[in-house]
Structures are given as structure tokens and as C-alpha cells.
Design a protein around this motif. Structure first.
Motif, PDB file in Angstrom:
ATOM      1  N   TRP A   1     -85.851  13.169 -73.062  1.00 18.61           N
ATOM      2  CA  TRP A   1     -85.758  14.043 -71.877  1.00 18.61           C
ATOM      3  C   TRP A   1     -87.076  14.062 -71.112  1.00 18.61           C
ATOM      4  O   TRP A   1     -87.115  13.939 -69.889  1.00 18.61           O
ATOM      5  CB  TRP A   1     -85.363  15.445 -72.346  1.00 18.61           C
ATOM      6  N   LEU A   2     -88.205  14.186 -71.855  1.00 17.90           N
ATOM      7  CA  LEU A   2     -89.513  14.282 -71.204  1.00 17.90           C
ATOM      8  C   LEU A   2     -89.837  13.030 -70.408  1.00 17.90           C
ATOM      9  O   LEU A   2     -90.488  13.100 -69.354  1.00 17.90           O
ATOM     10  CB  LEU A   2     -90.588  14.545 -72.262  1.00 17.90           C
ATOM     11  N   ASN A   3     -89.399  11.858 -70.874  1.00 16.44           N
ATOM     12  CA  ASN A   3     -89.722  10.602 -70.191  1.00 16.44           C
ATOM     13  C   ASN A   3     -89.008  10.468 -68.856  1.00 16.44           C
ATOM     14  O   ASN A   3     -89.362   9.607 -68.028  1.00 16.44           O
ATOM     15  CB  ASN A   3     -89.347   9.409 -71.072  1.00 16.44           C
ATOM     16  N   THR A   4     -87.989  11.288 -68.615  1.00 15.27           N
ATOM     17  CA  THR A   4     -87.243  11.194 -67.341  1.00 15.27           C
ATOM     18  C   THR A   4     -87.784  12.158 -66.284  1.00 15.27           C
ATOM     19  O   THR A   4     -87.439  12.051 -65.107  1.00 15.27           O
ATOM     20  CB  THR A   4     -85.761  11.489 -67.585  1.00 15.27           C
ATOM     21  N   ILE A   5     -88.612  13.138 -66.667  1.00 13.13           N
ATOM     22  CA  ILE A   5     -89.088  14.190 -65.727  1.00 13.13           C
ATOM     23  C   ILE A   5     -90.201  13.625 -64.837  1.00 13.13           C
ATOM     24  O   ILE A   5     -91.075  12.867 -65.279  1.00 13.13           O
ATOM     25  CB  ILE A   5     -89.578  15.417 -66.506  1.00 13.13           C
ATOM     26  N   HIS A   6     -90.159  14.062 -63.591  1.00 10.68           N
ATOM     27  CA  HIS A   6     -91.193  13.646 -62.615  1.00 10.68           C
ATOM     28  C   HIS A   6     -92.553  14.127 -63.117  1.00 10.68           C
ATOM     29  O   HIS A   6     -92.674  15.261 -63.610  1.00 10.68           O
ATOM     30  CB  HIS A   6     -90.870  14.261 -61.243  1.00 10.68           C
TER      31      HIS A   6
END
Length: 808
Positions: A710-715
Motif C-alpha cells: 500500500w505504501l509504495n502506491t502513495i504519492h
């Protein structure tokens, strides 16, 4: 009546077969099977009753009988026993329509040659069985006759026959031997060769030479009678060996030659008297000169050559009789002593055995001028001796086998006695205990020697003495086994419950003098029985008061037992259900599932399954049932099913309501663009539903991963704020509620709003987070286009569509 099969010139065997069979179909099958044979010519006759069959056997020649045991006038082995008694030489083959192993064994034991099943006979089997039955019966009769001839020859022989071991001890003697020496046959078996022989040194020499393997020719000795007198005998001694050449024993045949010696003296005194005697003798008697010319021949001697005495007298011995006989007779002239030997000669193309005695005839100067030759035909005796030796060898083999078998049985019995897990006692009814094993001594807590001579009642509680005495009397009078239970009173320890099995020691004596007592410790069994009774009482109390329905169901589906709770749950009394099929009240749509689940046995357990059942008032309710398969402890075969059923109607209603609610929720989330996610905090496993995968544009086949996914997809600009909100929710500082941008794999950017709740353990530590993501990209774009009204629009949307977040 019963003759061997006739052999035709062509070599085909002719066999006369009688079939006693009342069933026409069975008779035709047997005849057709026999007719299919090519190696013999069978003449088959049929009788339908036992009486007709016996009448036919008395009137006609039959080689073999095929007998059915189920006849109009006879059933079972009775008919066979009648035929066997009337016609003992007739080979009988039992032909039965059914297989009966026990009956077959009894028939063969009673003399039947074979036992055939009608459905198993074939063209190869049946004819061969008939021929083998004839041959086996002939062999059995021959063997029996041979044994009878041997015993008759042994006991009725004119000569004394002794059987000795290799140490010179007499093992057996016939009646003639006992009469010759003046002893009984039993007394002779207690004597040795040295006590009977009048020439001990010479007898010892003969025995040594015989054991060394030397052939001992006929020799003369003097034997000492019981009264001290001595009699002259002619002895033939040899070692009897088995079929493999191993020595068995020594056989000595002694002939009393007192009369012969007296005859020889009389012959010297009167030649005419001798001539008259030899003419009337059954032996072949001749006189031969030193040059080998026959000087005299009686009628028997001439008849051997199918001629008259005058045709023989004057000829050389070798012209009339075998040359090897003359070579033996010549020793009389060389030594001046008589000889006795056995010789085989072929006359009329048949071999004949003779025992030949050649004695010197002396002139007044004592010179041997001729020899008197006495030849006795012993062909039949030789045949009987061969049969006797064969029978004796067979008897010896049987004795050895039986001795070995008895020794093995004795060893097995001793092993059972010494190592049995039960106590064993040998009790003499008059003298008390005679022997006990180790288990008995340990059970009673006594030393082995202390039990000897004690009464059976001495080991058990006094109040059972009368019962024990009566049981012993019953065993002795009725000669049958009895069993009683009592207690062992051991000093210094608690009482032990035991079971005593008492059996008579059977013998030919009418009264029972001894019994065998087997004492088994049943304390554990008694405790188990008491515990079982208590357990049954508890379980019956449980069954009568349990809220669930407990049933015992036969494998056929029949109800064997049901608890009273059935009336409360399904409205039926137990007596209304017991004896009926359990399938009758199952909802028609659930019967197949019920039957399938009943058979889906994992080991001995039926997994839980649910179904609908019709109550007594006609309404259907839901039951959940689990079952256990009961098996036979001895064979492991399934016996019945114990089923426990529970009313789950309310649970089913809740499940259906929940299912409807779930369907409505799923419809709402799909139409509202709401994705649902779950994060296992401890194992770091993040799970997304299909809507979440669509929001992030992820691959649906990608396996679940951790929070890093999830964290790798956040701006990057929103990541720090989202992580802070996440950890604040985990620590309980505030609920998770955040807005952030995510970069999809295709490069597009989406605005998402996330909210979640935290599930914690009893200590307050976070276990899982369950939350939602909502796509607010259009709202964000609308705010950009309408900056004045965008904020109020966003607040209104949040208030209407976002769930309340709470830390659990």
C-alpha cells in the motif's frame, strides 16, 4: 464283485462306474463329464436310491462308485457308512451339490477316496479322480494285507525270530522263540544275547563282524534254555536297514536243528530208511558224487526240471541245475563239513528261491565220498520276508514320527504351563495340589513348595468353600468343565477377584481322580464392569435430560433408540420414532444429502451436516447432526451409528438474514466504488477485495503481501501524512481517517479517502485493521473547478457516505 479295471488290447482302460444319484440333472452332468474323457472307457450305470444301489452292487461288478449323500432313502454320511461296511474293498467318491468342508473331512476320514463338488467337476478332473480312487483303494488294501502277513509271519513262523539292538539286547521275539527257550515273550525282552548264547565268545565275534558290515552266512550255535538245557540251532543273522541304508536293528532267525542232527545220524545208520524218507519229503533231495554226478534224485528234485528221477540220475549237476549251486556244494568235499545257503535259480522262466543244505556222506574210513543236497523252495517266504521288511520299515518310520510328534506336543504343553498368563494347578481329588505354575504362585503370594498337598479351598475365602467343594464334585461326577468366581485371600494384601475354570483329567478309568484348575485374575474386569454400570447409569441420566436429540440408527436407517428430548424438539415421542426409518421425516430435498453425509465416514466419525426435518405438527425445522460409527470390537465390522442432533433453526434464520444483508452490502460497495481491505498486523498480511484491486489498478492474480504494498502506491507528498495516521490509529491516539493520492501502474493519479477500525486482543494490543477506500477523484476535480462551493460539497459527501470509525 470289485475287480481291477480291464485293459483292452488298444491300451484303453475299461472302468465300470455306478452312480447313485436321484437328481436327473446332476446325473446327466456327471455322465457328460465322464464321456468327455479320452484316456479311458467308462461303462456307467445309475441307481436312484441307496437300497437299489446296494442291490446292484451285490449283483454286478463295479470298479468305482459315485455317491450322492442326499438320496430319497438316505441323507448325509449314513448311506456311505452302510456301503463302506458292506463293500469295504469298493472305492467310493462322494459327489455333492454343495460345498461342505466339515462333511468332506468326515467322509474322507471314514474311508471315502475323494469329495467332489458337482459345480467344479470337469472332463479332466472327474475321470482322473475315479482312476486315482481305484488305485488308492487297491494300494490301501495291499498295504493292510502286507502288514497282516508280516505280523502273521512273525508270530506264526516255524523258526524263532529275534529282534536285537546293536548292544545285543533283545527288543522283541515271536511265540516260537519263547517256546524254544522256555521264556515268555515279555521275559525275553529283558535278556541279552550273552545270557542266551551257549558260546559267548563266538557270539561276540559274530556281532562285531555284523556291525562292521560283514555278511554273516548261516552258522550253528547252541542256545541255553531257561531250565539250563542246550539246544542246537541254525542262525541266520542280518542288519535291517531303512530305505536310505541306515541301520535300524538286528534280525536273528534261529531254527532248532536238534531234529535235523538226529535225522542225520539216523540217515547214516540206514540209507534205505533215508531213501524212503526223502522220497516222501516235500523238499528236493539229491545225492551227488565228488565228481559232480547225480547219484540220486527224489521226485520233487526231478519235478523242478519237469522230468522224472531216472532222467536226472547219472547226469552232471551242471547239466540239470545252476552251476553256481555246484560251486557252493563243492566246499563240502573240500572241508568235509555241511553247508546251508540260499540260491536263486530261474526255472520255467520264473525266478525261484531255495534254501539248500549240503551235508557230507562218509565211508567207513571217514572220507567224504558224496553229498546229500536238500533244497527247500522258499520263494514265498522270500516274498513274505520282503513284505515283512517293508512293513517293518514303515512301522518303524511311523513310530519315529509319532515319537517326535509326542515330544513336540509335550514341549508345547510344558511351555504353555510354565509361561501362561493364567494360574494353572493340577489337583488330585484325594491327595490335594500336585503341581502349580509360576503365575499361580505369584497370584496366591506363596512359595511353590507350600502349595503341594493343599486343598483347593485353602486358597480362597472361607465362605466360598461349600461352593468350591460342590463344583469339584460336579466336575468329577459328570466329567464336564465348570467355572466359578471367588476371591483370593492373600496375607498382607487386599483380596483379588479370580475366576476358576475346572476341567477333569480324562482317562479310561471310570472315576475322575484329578482335575486341572485355571485361575485368572479378574479384578480389573470386575472394576471395569462396575465402572461400566456406573457409566451406563450416568449416560442414561444424561441421555434422558440432554437438550439435544441422541439416536442410535441401524445401518439400514432404522431408529433403534432416541432420547426423550425428541418430543420437545420435533414433537415425536420416542415410541413413535423407534422402529421407523429416519429418512421418512427428512425434507425430500435433503434426503440425498442426509444419505451421502451418513456414508461420508472419516475413520469412525461422520462430520457435522445440516438438513430439514418435519415436526409432528407438519412444520419443518433445521437440525445439525454429527455421528459416530460403532464397530464390532472383534471383527471391526460396522454395527450402527450414534447420532447427536441440535435444533439450529434460529441460527439458520440468522445466517439467511446475514447472507441477505451481505448481498445488499456488496451491492452497495460495488455501486459506490468503495473498496474493503484487511491488514493482519502481526503477520503483516494485507488482503484487498476486488473493488480495492480496481481502485489501485493492481493485478488481481498478485498474491497478498504486506503493508509495503500500500505504501509504495502513495504519492510521495502524501506518504508521510498517511503513515502518521496509520500508526496513530494503531497506538489508539486517533482513528484512521486520511486522504491521499495513489499512482496507478498505468501512470494515472487517483484521489482516495481511507477509514479503518482496529481490532485488539484482551490486553489492548492491535490484531487487525479493517477499513475502506473511497475514490474521491471526481470530487477533488470538482473542487478545483468550483473552489467556493467545493469545500461544502466535500463535507456534505463525507457526512452522507463515510462510515463512523471506531477503535475496537
Amino acid at each position: 464283485m470289485n475287480t481291477p479295471p480291464v485293459y483292452l488290447v488298444s491300451g484303453v482302460i475299461v472302468v465300470n462306474v455306478l452312480i447313485i444319484e436321484s437328481n436327473e440333472e446332476a446325473f446327466r452332468l456327471a455322465v457328460d463329464t465322464i464321456d468327455a474323457s479320452n484316456d479311458a472307457l467308462f461303462f456307467v450305470r445309475r441307481q436312484t436310491t441307496l437300497a437299489d444301489g446296494i442291490a446292484y452292487l451285490q449283483a454286478a461288478e463295479v470298479d468305482v462308485l459315485l455317491l450322492d449323500l442326499q438320496l430319497p432313502d438316505s441323507a448325509g454320511l449314513v448311506g456311505f457308512e452302510q456301503i463302506a461296511a458292506l463293500f469295504p474293498a469298493l472305492p467310493v467318491v462322494i459327489l455333492s451339490g454343495v460345498e461342505n468342508t466339515a462333511e468332506a473331512a468326515r467322509a474322507v476320514a471314514k474311508g471315502a477316496q475323494d469329495y467332489l463338488i458337482l459345480a467344479e467337476i470337469s472332463a479332466a478332473l472327474l475321470p482322473r479322480t475315479l482312476r486315482y480312487a481305484i488305485e488308492r483303494k487297491r494300494y490301501q488294501r495291499s498295504l493292510q494285507a502286507s502288514e497282516e502277513r508280516y505280523r502273521a509271519l512273525f508270530e506264526q513262523a516255524n523258526d524263532a525270530v529275534f529282534i536285537l539292538d546293536f548292544n545285543g539286547k533283545y527288543l522283541e521275539a515271536n511265540q516260537r522263540a519263547a517256546a524254544m527257550l522256555g521264556y515268555t515273550q515279555e521275559e525275553i525282552t529283558r535278556l541279552t544275547l550273552w545270557e542266551v548264547s551257549g558260546e559267548v565268545v563266538e557270539s561276540e565275534g559274530v556281532l562285531r563282524r555284523l556291525i562292521a558290515g560283514e555278511h554273516i552266512p548261516l552258522y550253528e550255535r547252541r542256545l541255553v534254555r531257561r531250565d539250563g538245557t542246550r539246544i542246537p540251532v541254525e542262525i541266520n543273522i542280518e542288519v535291517v536297514r531303512d530305505a536310505h541304508g541306515n541301520p535300524l536293528f538286528i534280525q536273528s532267525i534261529a531254527r532248532d536243528i536238534t531234529a535235523r542232527l538226529q535225522t542225520q545220524l539216523a540217515l547214516r545208520a540206514s540209507e534205505e530208511r533215508y531213501r524212503s524218507l526223502v522220497e516222501s519229503s516235500d523238499a528236493a533231495i539229491t545225492m551227488i558224487s565228488r565228481s559232480g554226478i547225480i547219484l540220486f534224485a527224489n521226485t520233487i528234485a526231478a519235478r523242478i526240471r519237469q522230468t522224472i528221477p531216472d532222467a536226472v540220475i547219472g547226469k552232471a549237476w551242471t547239466q540239470v541245475y545252476p552251476e553256481h549251486q555246484y560251486q557252493a556244494i563243492e566246499t563240502v568235499f573240500h572241508t568235509g563239513r555241511g553247508i546251508v545257503f540260499e540260491s536263486m535259480a530261474v526255472f520255467q522262466r520264473l525266478p525261484r528261491w531255495y534254501r539248500i543244505s549240503a551235508q557230507p556222506v562218509r565211508n567207513n574210513n571217514g572220507e567224504t565220498v558224496a553229498a546229500i543236497v536238500n533244497a527247500v523252495d522258499i520263494t514265498n517266504q522270500k516274498r513274505d520276508e520282503a513284505a515283512l521288511r517293508e512293513s517293518r520299515d514303515e512301522m518303524e518310520r511311523r513310530v519315529i514320527e509319532r515319537t517326535i510328534e509326542l515330544a513336540r506336543v509335550k514341549e508345547n504343553l510344558e511351555a504353555i504351563f510354565n509361561h501362561s498368563g493364567d494360574g494353572i494347578m493340577l489337583l488330585d481329588l484325594e491327595r490335594g495340589v500336585q503341581q502349580t505354575n509360576q503365575t499361580f504362585n505369584a497370584l496366591m503370594g506363596i512359595e511353590p513348595e507350600s502349595a503341594f498337598g493343599a486343598k483347593l479351598t485353602a486358597f480362597f475365602r472361607p465362605e466360598d468353600s461349600g461352593c468350591i467343594e460342590r463344583t469339584l464334585a460336579l466336575v468329577a461326577s459328570r466329567r464336564r468343565n465348570c467355572r466359578i468366581e471367588t476371591r483370593v485371600m492373600r496375607a498382607g494384601s487386599s483380596a483379588v477377584d479370580v475366576e476358576i475354570s475346572i476341567a477333569p483329567v480324562r482317562s479310561t478309568d471310570a472315576p475322575v481322580k484329578s482335575v486341572v484348575c485355571i485361575v485368572r485374575d479378574i479384578t480389573t474386569r470386575k472394576r471395569a464392569e462396575a465402572a461400566l454400570r456406573e457409566s451406563e447409569a450416568r449416560y442414561r441420566l444424561l441421555a434422558e435430560n440432554v437438550n439435544d436429540i441422541i439416536m442410535r440408527i441401524a445401518l439400514s436407517g432404522e431408529v433403534l433408540f432416541v432420547t426423550p428430548s425428541a418430543e420437545t424438539i420435533i414433537g415425536y415421542r420416542p415410541e413413535d420414532i423407534i422402529g421407523r426409518s429416519a429418512y421418512q421425516v427428512i425434507h425430500p430435498d435433503d434426503r440425498r444429502k442426509f444419505m451421502t453425509a451418513s456414508k461420508a465416514i472419516e475413520g469412525s466419525t461422520i462430520p457435522a451436516f445440516s438438513y430439514r426435518i418435519r415436526r409432528a405438527d407438519g412444520n419443518y425445522i433445521w437440525l445439525e447432526t454429527t455421528g459416530h460409527l460403532i464397530r464390532d470390537p472383534a471383527t471391526d465390522a460396522p454395527l450402527e451409528i450414534v447420532a447427536v442432533s441440535r435444533d439450529i433453526s434460529e441460527r439458520k434464520a440468522s445466517e439467511m438474514a446475514f447472507q441477505a444483508l451481505s448481498q445488499r452490502l456488496e451491492l452497495a460497495t460495488r455501486s459506490g466504488g468503495i473498496g474493503i481491505w484487511e491488514w493482519d498486523v502481526r503477520s503483516d498480511i494485507l488482503a484487498w477485495d476486488e473493488q480495492m484491486v480496481a481502485l489501485y489498478g493492481a493485478d488481481s492474480d498478485q498474491p497478498s503481501t504486506g503493508i509495503e504494498r500500500w505504501l509504495n502506491t502513495i504519492h510521495p507528498e502524501d506518504c508521510e501524512r498517511a503513515v502518521a495516521a496509520l500508526y496513530a490509529a494503531l497506538h489508539g491516539d486517533s482513528p484512521f481517517d486520511a486522504e491521499f493520492r495513489v499512482r496507478r501502474p498505468d501512470g494515472t493519479m487517483r484521489h482516495l479517502h481511507g477509514a479503518a477500525v482496529v481490532l485488539r486482543d484482551p490486553q489492548g494490543q492491535p490484531l487487525r485493521m479493517i477499513g475502506v477506500n473511497i475514490d474521491i477523484t471526481r470530487l477533488k476535480e470538482a473542487e478545483v473547478r468550483r473552489p467556493i462551493t467545493g469545500a461544502s460539497t466535500m463535507r456534505a459527501w463525507r457526512k452522507r457516505s463515510m462510515p463512523t470509525t471506531t477503535a475496537v
